[in-house]
Design a protein around this motif. Structure first.
Motif, PDB file in Angstrom:
ATOM      1  N   SER A   4       0.853  -1.196   0.000  1.00  0.00           N
ATOM      2  CA  SER A   4       0.000   0.000   0.000  1.00  0.00           C
ATOM      3  C   SER A   4       0.881   1.236   0.000  1.00  0.00           C
ATOM      4  N   GLY A   5       0.262   2.359  -0.345  1.00  0.00           N
ATOM      5  CA  GLY A   5       1.005   3.615  -0.322  1.00  0.00           C
ATOM      6  C   GLY A   5       1.523   3.928   1.074  1.00  0.00           C
ATOM      7  N   SER A   6       0.712   3.631   2.088  1.00  0.00           N
ATOM      8  CA  SER A   6       1.144   3.891   3.465  1.00  0.00           C
ATOM      9  C   SER A   6       2.407   3.088   3.785  1.00  0.00           C
ATOM     10  N   VAL A   8       5.384   4.634   2.171  1.00  0.00           N
ATOM     11  CA  VAL A   8       5.847   5.818   2.903  1.00  0.00           C
ATOM     12  C   VAL A   8       6.585   5.396   4.174  1.00  0.00           C
ATOM     13  N   TYR A  29      -0.942  14.559   2.534  1.00  0.00           N
ATOM     14  CA  TYR A  29      -1.523  13.270   2.931  1.00  0.00           C
ATOM     15  C   TYR A  29      -0.539  12.168   2.559  1.00  0.00           C
ATOM     16  N   HIS A  30      -0.105  11.406   3.556  1.00  0.00           N
ATOM     17  CA  HIS A  30       0.878  10.358   3.284  1.00  0.00           C
ATOM     18  C   HIS A  30       0.403   8.963   3.699  1.00  0.00           C
ATOM     19  N   GLY A  31      -0.818   8.833   4.252  1.00  0.00           N
ATOM     20  CA  GLY A  31      -1.312   7.493   4.530  1.00  0.00           C
ATOM     21  C   GLY A  31      -1.829   7.326   5.948  1.00  0.00           C
ATOM     22  N   GLU A  46       4.711  15.433  -1.451  1.00  0.00           N
ATOM     23  CA  GLU A  46       4.054  15.005  -2.697  1.00  0.00           C
ATOM     24  C   GLU A  46       4.408  16.038  -3.770  1.00  0.00           C
ATOM     25  N   ASP A 100       6.807  11.597  -2.535  1.00  0.00           N
ATOM     26  CA  ASP A 100       5.691  10.656  -2.395  1.00  0.00           C
ATOM     27  C   ASP A 100       4.841  10.755  -3.668  1.00  0.00           C
ATOM     28  N   VAL A 151       2.698   8.555  -4.800  1.00  0.00           N
ATOM     29  CA  VAL A 151       1.629   7.552  -4.753  1.00  0.00           C
ATOM     30  C   VAL A 151       0.473   7.949  -5.679  1.00  0.00           C
ATOM     31  N   ILE A 152       0.174   9.230  -5.765  1.00  0.00           N
ATOM     32  CA  ILE A 152      -0.868   9.682  -6.701  1.00  0.00           C
ATOM     33  C   ILE A 152      -0.275  10.090  -8.044  1.00  0.00           C
ATOM     34  N   LYS A 179      -0.864   2.776  -6.031  1.00  0.00           N
ATOM     35  CA  LYS A 179      -2.040   3.082  -6.862  1.00  0.00           C
ATOM     36  C   LYS A 179      -1.922   2.635  -8.331  1.00  0.00           C
TER      37      LYS A 179
HETATM   38  C1  LIG Z   1       0.364  10.812  -1.624  1.00  0.00           C
HETATM   39  C2  LIG Z   1      -0.147   9.609  -0.897  1.00  0.00           C
HETATM   40  N1  LIG Z   1       0.703   8.887  -0.143  1.00  0.00           N
HETATM   41  C3  LIG Z   1       0.304   7.781   0.503  1.00  0.00           C
HETATM   42  C4  LIG Z   1      -0.998   7.360   0.447  1.00  0.00           C
HETATM   43  C5  LIG Z   1      -1.435   6.129   1.184  1.00  0.00           C
HETATM   44  O1  LIG Z   1      -1.708   5.104   0.285  1.00  0.00           O
HETATM   45  P1  LIG Z   1      -2.630   3.869   0.718  1.00  0.00           P
HETATM   46  O2  LIG Z   1      -4.006   4.391   0.928  1.00  0.00           O
HETATM   47  O3  LIG Z   1      -2.493   2.924  -0.438  1.00  0.00           O
HETATM   48  O4  LIG Z   1      -2.032   3.290   1.961  1.00  0.00           O
HETATM   49  C6  LIG Z   1      -1.917   8.073  -0.330  1.00  0.00           C
HETATM   50  C7  LIG Z   1      -3.319   7.634  -0.444  1.00  0.00           C
HETATM   51  O5  LIG Z   1      -4.165   8.276  -1.012  1.00  0.00           O
HETATM   52  C8  LIG Z   1      -1.479   9.234  -1.012  1.00  0.00           C
HETATM   53  O6  LIG Z   1      -2.332   9.973  -1.736  1.00  0.00           O
END
Ligand SMILES: Cc1ncc(COP(=O)(O)O)c(C=O)c1O
Length: 450
Positions: free
Chosen positions: A116-118, A121, A150-152, A223, A256, A258-259, A285
């Motif tokens: 996962s993104g979390s 991170v 937002y990082h998770g 981000e 980051d 992730v998006i 993602k």
């Molecule tokens: C920039 C960013 N980092 C990390 C995350 C966390 O990802 P996840 O929801 O897959 O754990 C998100 C989720 O939207 C995000 O937008």
């Protein structure tokens, strides 16, 4: 689906499932999705929606891709899972790591897979600290993160997140994080807009580093374009300045993505817009377009060299059972092939231009304060008073009401406060883009009577 069956499912849902970011008040009338194709989704009653946020910014290649189902089925039959812990490997994860390194910034060298993104991170943060530990600088531990980030949802990622709503009730937050300003020209204490940004917002990060003492700072995490915090692209000089600041103080820079990764902004990766390379980058993602969970953090050659040269008692003792999952990696490889073969990065740029242009036409509506974005990432920020940029009273829930009107007109998405966020799939057609714009405009008119 029969009404009786829908009612039974929704009752069971409320009785037994806790959804992310849950409050029971917000889950009284959920959409029950049953099918998707391209940029479209259908609910159990047969209603059609344009997926205005690629679900959660992730279904990049669109819904209903048989080729991704087939590659998953084939890999599951052959070798659904094998352990990727040190001493073991599998073919899809090796091929994917090699492919990712060919796509990302030239200074990046090695990939660590997670789910996962979390997790990506968390791993990036742990890797930054571990790198300084290996360098004989174990005091360099502080992670600087920005307002609106937002990082998770895991504990470290929550501490890095700069949106207070995500902290409430979860304290004490993880230690070792410091907060800095961000680049948000529309609501900035230093400037009034993109044209008069003097990068004082970036210099605020430098001040936080200096105040903490550079010898205690491991990394800055950011981000490239804020996503869940409101789709906020930085001004053109911001990322080069951030890179300079990190280099000046010997601090790592974690992007980051992730998006923003895998084409969303009209480039494979967003820092390409500004010619900057990070030391570590997190991705998730769109890596699989969400057909199966997968994420990764990717490290620079310098960090990789340090890991390869680590003494025997300095193992990177971090990992997840499903790291390098062969089925997920096989799906990711095929998904990246689709993005490349169908020219979806270029399509994101072209459709992004069309979306931004369309949304800017809504500036004629008095509640529209700002339209901003990059590629197929956009936000429409609504304000009570356009001149003064006064936000609406939160109790009015203007953003939520606009979303509801949009949903009734067949477009679903999300909002950050009164900013309506949009990030449709990279395969969205020009007609669908135009329909999104029309629906956003009609929804604003319906809520504000303009
Ligand atoms: C920039 C960013 N980092 C990390 C995350 C966390 O990802 P996840 O929801 O897959 O754990 C998100 C989720 O939207 C995000 O937008």
């Amino acid at each position: 689906m029969e009404k009786q069956e829908i009612d039974r499912l929704l009752e069971a849902d409320l009785a037994h499932q806790l959804h992310p970011q849950f409050h029971v008040r917000d889950h009284q009338d959920p959409v029950l999705f049953v099918r998707g194709q391209g940029a479209l989704l259908w609910d159990a009653q047969g209603r059609e929606y344009i997926d205005g946020l690629s679900s959660l910014w992730n279904v990049a290649v669109g819904h209903g891709r048989r080729e991704l189902a087939e590659v998953a089925a084939k890999q599951m039959e052959e070798l659904a899972f094998s352990n990727s812990y040190t001493g073991y490997a599998n073919v899809p994860s090796i091929n994917l790591a090699e492919r990712l390194i060919s796509l990302v910034y030239p200074n990046l060298r090695a990939v660590f897979f997670c789910n996962s993104g979390s997790e990506a991170v968390e791993g990036a943060i742990k890797m930054a600290r571990f790198y300084w530990h290996l360098q004989g600088k174990p005091a360099k531990t502080t992670i600087i993160a920005r307002r609106e980030a937002y990082h998770g949802g895991t504990l470290g990622a929550t501490a890095a997140t700069g949106l207070p709503a995500f902290h409430k009730g979860f304290g004490p937050l993880a230690e070792g994080f410091a907060r800095a300003e961000t680049c948000y020209p529309y609501r900035c204490g230093h400037c009034t807009g993109v044209d008069d940004c003097d990068l004082a917002c970036a210099d605020d990060i430098e001040q936080v580093i200096v105040d903490a003492g550079p010898e205690t700072v491991a990394a800055v995490i950011a981000e490239p374009v804020h996503g869940a915090g409101g789709v906020i692209p930085p001004t053109p000089g911001y990322w080069p300045r951030l890179r300079e600041i990190c280099d000046r103080h010997d601090v790592l820079l974690i992007a980051d993505e992730v998006i923003t990764g895998f084409g969303r902004t009209g480039r494979w990766f967003a820092l390409e817009h500004w010619g900057v390379q990070p030391d570590i980058m997190s991705v998730a993602k769109a890596i699989t377009s969400a057909y199966i969970p997968l994420a990764a953090f990717i490290i620079s050659e310098r960090i990789h060299e340090a890991i390869l040269a680590a003494p025997a008692d300095a193992k990177f003792m971090h990992g997840y059972t499903n790291a390098g999952h062969p089925t997920a990696c096989a799906v990711a490889l095929r998904n990246l092939q689709i993005i490349e073969e169908e020219g979806l990065v270029a399509n994101a740029e072209a459709m992004g231009d069309r979306l931004q242009r369309g949304l800017r036409s809504l500036l004629e509506l008095s509640p529209v304060g700002e339209v901003r974005g990059l590629g197929l990432l956009a936000a429409v920020e609504l304000t009570a008073d356009r001149e003064a940029r006064t936000p609406f009273d939160a109790a009015e829930n203007v953003g939520g009401r606009v979303l509801r009107e949009m949903r009734q007109r067949g477009v679903i998405s999300r909002a950050k406060g009164d900013s309506i966020l949009l990030a449709p799939p990279l395969v969205t057609t020009p007609e669908q883009i135009d329909r999104i714009v029309e629906v956003v405009g009609d929804a604003i008119r319906a809520v504000r009577g303009v």
